[in-house]
Design a protein around this motif. Structure first.
Motif, short mmCIF file in Angstrom:
data_model
loop_
_atom_site.label_atom_id
_atom_site.label_comp_id
_atom_site.label_asym_id
_atom_site.label_seq_id
_atom_site.Cartn_x
_atom_site.Cartn_y
_atom_site.Cartn_z
N LEU A 1 4.71 39.08 13.66
CA LEU A 1 5.41 39.98 14.59
C LEU A 1 4.71 41.36 14.49
CD1 LEU A 1 9.41 39.08 14.76
CD2 LEU A 1 7.07 38.11 16.02
N PRO A 2 3.37 41.75 14.89
CA PRO A 2 2.78 42.82 15.16
C PRO A 2 3.66 43.71 15.82
CG PRO A 2 1.16 41.24 15.64
CD PRO A 2 2.64 40.37 15.47
N HIS A 3 3.80 45.10 15.54
CA HIS A 3 4.69 46.21 16.08
C HIS A 3 4.16 46.42 17.52
CE1 HIS A 3 7.01 47.76 12.23
NE2 HIS A 3 6.88 46.40 12.29
N SER A 4 3.16 46.22 17.75
CA SER A 4 2.50 46.70 18.99
C SER A 4 2.70 45.49 19.95
CB SER A 4 0.96 47.11 19.00
OG SER A 4 0.06 46.01 18.47
N TRP A 5 2.99 44.33 19.50
CA TRP A 5 2.99 42.84 20.37
C TRP A 5 4.52 42.93 21.04
CZ3 TRP A 5 -0.07 38.17 19.90
CH2 TRP A 5 0.47 37.24 20.72
N CYS A 6 4.41 42.96 22.21
CA CYS A 6 5.65 42.94 22.96
C CYS A 6 6.71 44.05 22.64
CB CYS A 6 6.44 41.71 23.27
SG CYS A 6 5.69 40.34 23.92
N ASN A 7 6.35 45.15 21.83
CA ASN A 7 7.34 46.14 21.48
C ASN A 7 8.03 45.65 20.53
OD1 ASN A 7 8.28 48.90 21.89
ND2 ASN A 7 9.85 48.22 23.28
N TYR A 8 7.52 44.88 19.51
CA TYR A 8 8.34 44.31 18.48
C TYR A 8 8.66 45.41 17.48
CZ TYR A 8 9.20 39.47 19.01
OH TYR A 8 9.53 38.06 19.52
N GLY A 9 7.93 46.43 17.50
CA GLY A 9 8.25 47.42 16.46
C GLY A 9 9.66 48.19 16.74
N GLU A 10 9.84 48.58 18.07
CA GLU A 10 10.88 49.19 18.47
C GLU A 10 12.26 47.83 18.52
OE1 GLU A 10 13.40 50.65 22.69
OE2 GLU A 10 10.92 50.94 22.45
N MET A 11 11.91 46.57 18.69
CA MET A 11 12.74 45.73 18.61
C MET A 11 13.25 45.37 17.20
SD MET A 11 14.23 43.13 20.83
CE MET A 11 12.79 42.55 21.85
N TRP B 1 11.68 44.28 25.35
CA TRP B 1 10.39 43.42 25.50
C TRP B 1 9.80 43.69 26.82
CZ3 TRP B 1 12.66 38.12 23.95
CH2 TRP B 1 12.65 37.59 22.85
N LEU B 2 10.51 44.15 27.52
CA LEU B 2 10.09 44.84 29.09
C LEU B 2 9.13 46.10 29.00
CD1 LEU B 2 9.57 43.92 32.08
CD2 LEU B 2 11.66 45.05 32.58
N LYS B 3 9.58 46.80 28.16
CA LYS B 3 8.90 48.10 27.67
C LYS B 3 7.62 48.07 27.10
CE LYS B 3 13.29 50.71 26.64
NZ LYS B 3 13.90 51.65 25.48
N GLY B 4 7.51 46.83 26.59
CA GLY B 4 6.15 46.42 25.78
C GLY B 4 5.45 45.61 26.78
N TYR B 5 5.69 45.55 27.98
CA TYR B 5 4.73 44.81 29.08
C TYR B 5 4.97 43.17 29.29
CZ TYR B 5 2.57 49.45 29.59
OH TYR B 5 2.15 50.67 29.88
N GLU C 1 18.65 20.91 24.19
CA GLU C 1 19.69 20.81 23.08
C GLU C 1 19.69 22.28 22.31
OE1 GLU C 1 19.77 16.65 21.17
OE2 GLU C 1 17.82 17.01 21.37
N GLY C 2 19.02 23.17 22.68
CA GLY C 2 18.73 24.38 22.05
C GLY C 2 17.94 24.75 20.63
N TYR C 3 16.93 23.73 20.58
CA TYR C 3 15.90 23.64 19.50
C TYR C 3 14.84 24.82 19.38
CZ TYR C 3 17.92 19.64 17.01
OH TYR C 3 18.72 18.55 16.44
N TRP C 4 14.50 24.98 20.84
CA TRP C 4 13.57 26.19 21.16
C TRP C 4 13.94 26.57 22.67
CZ3 TRP C 4 10.88 25.04 25.24
CH2 TRP C 4 10.56 23.70 25.58
N TYR C 5 13.45 27.97 22.70
CA TYR C 5 13.65 28.41 24.24
C TYR C 5 12.64 29.72 24.27
CZ TYR C 5 17.84 29.85 21.16
OH TYR C 5 18.68 30.31 20.34
N GLY C 6 12.41 29.80 25.65
CA GLY C 6 11.17 30.82 25.94
C GLY C 6 11.90 32.31 25.84
N ASP C 7 11.04 33.07 25.50
CA ASP C 7 11.42 34.52 25.38
C ASP C 7 10.89 35.55 26.24
OD1 ASP C 7 8.94 33.98 23.89
OD2 ASP C 7 9.61 34.37 21.75
N TYR C 8 9.49 35.18 26.41
CA TYR C 8 8.61 36.28 27.15
C TYR C 8 7.41 35.46 27.78
CZ TYR C 8 6.50 37.18 22.90
OH TYR C 8 5.93 36.72 21.80
#
Length: 360
Positions: free
Chosen positions: A39-49, A296-300, A127-134
């Motif tokens: 999770l690089p901090h610049s990727w999808c605003n993960y730093g703020e997340m 995430w939206l803040k990170g485009y 069944e909830g094993y994985w789901y889309g995030d962005y």
């Protein structure tokens, strides 16, 4: 059911949900730590997340290998099945095709977040094993100080003026972002035929390498600014975030190609061997809350609940105004899981023999 009894029923359900959340927060705080990976901090605003999660719940976040690819994340789970130490990831954020495969291998566990119903069925495991995030689309980022002619499509990158200039933002043998870049170029070359795009993408990069245009370096904002990789292929949200962080030094242009516009959905999952399962579940709740989705939206990055939140008027206008024009995304192709499985296998296994460029 009368309106009064319906109100009582809803209130009871809300109270039960709040109690469940309180119990989860308490259990997560007792564990005290969440281990993430790639999770690089610049990727999808993960730093703020990450900072937002830490501030809200007081849980430490142990960040493993920020520059790892999706394949590396899966290998990290496999390598740490019996390890409850700091090298074992609790959660992963991987390309869509890695969701079903990690479930099939027994590497992830099911968990449904409170906002489950607002995640489109096409972007989640029932069944909830994985789901889309962005999601985002593959773009071309160009250093305008070093490149004078802007490419309009993938094929332009084969021209002599792009000598020693073009790079992928990852290793195509392991990184979903890089694999998607190869597929996008191939989809363009194959006239939109997804079945032929994997082979066509490898052929495109073989030509790019033979022409001396391909730079076998994992492109990042630093290599872009230094001029090592003045033209790079990356998800639009990464390119836009890098452009902003550079503050015009050097000036950058983000281009959506005329053909081969590939959209990519990433997914979240909890490791079946997570040392901190409650912290992992709380992290998921945070990501899929209104607060997390807007971060995430803040990170485009287009969060997976975007349509539902927009319909409910939950997205601030200033965030909407910062997004690229909608018409640029109208051509985007969302490859099916079967298509992704096929081209991922073809690209990762044949890259060395066909292209012969070791990306590091």
């Amino acid at each position: 059911m009368t309106s009064a009894s319906l109100i009582v029923s809803i209130a009871m359900a809300n109270a039960a949900q709040a109690a469940d959340m309180d119990a989860l927060v308490a259990a997560a705080k007792k564990e005290g730590t969440l281990t993430t990976i790639a999770l690089p901090h610049s990727w999808c605003n993960y730093g703020e997340m990450i900072e937002g999660f830490k501030a809200k719940y007081g849980i430490e976040v142990n960040e493993l290998n920020p520059d790892a690819g999706s394949g590396d994340e899966i290998e990290a789970i496999k390598a740490n099945k019996g390890n409850t130490g700091p090298q074992a990831p609790d959660v992963i954020d991987v390309g869509l095709s890695f969701g079903p495969s990690s479930k099939a291998e027994g590497l992830v566990q099911p968990y449904k977040v409170a906002t489950w119903d607002e995640i489109p069925d096409s972007a989640k495991d029932a069944e909830g094993y994985w789901y889309g995030d962005y999601y985002g689309v593959m773009s071309i980022m160009v250093n305008k100080d070093l490149i004078t002619e802007m490419p309009k499509d993938w094929s332009d990158l084969l021209k002599p003026e792009f000598a020693s200039a073009v790079a992928l933002a990852g290793d195509p043998r392991a990184s979903n972002q890089a694999i998607s870049g190869v597929f996008a170029a191939g989809l363009s070359a194959a006239g939109g035929d997804a079945a032929k795009a994997g082979e066509a993408g490898l052929d495109f990069f073989k030509k790019l390498n033979e022409a001396g245009n391909f730079v076998p370096v994992i492109a990042k904002s630093a290599s872009f600014a230094q001029g090592t990789t003045p033209v790079l292929m990356a998800w639009d949200y990464n390119a836009l975030a890098w452009r902003d962080s550079l503050n015009g030094n050097p000036p950058a242009e983000i281009i959506l190609p005329e053909t081969g516009v590939v959209a990519g959905v990433y997914v979240q999952a909890i490791s079946a061997y997570a040392p901190h399962p409650n912290a992992a579940k709380l992290w998921m709740e945070y990501l899929y809350s209104d607060e997390g989705q807007l971060t995430w939206l803040k990170g485009y990055c287009h969060p997976i609940r975007f349509n539902a939140m927009a319909k409910a008027g939950k997205i601030p206008q200033d965030l909407l105004d910062k997004l690229p024009p909608a018409e640029g995304y109208a051509k985007a192709v969302f490859p099916t899981l079967d298509e992704q499985k096929a081209y991922k296998e073809e690209i990762t296994t044949k890259w060395d023999s066909v292209v012969g460029a070791s990306v590091q």
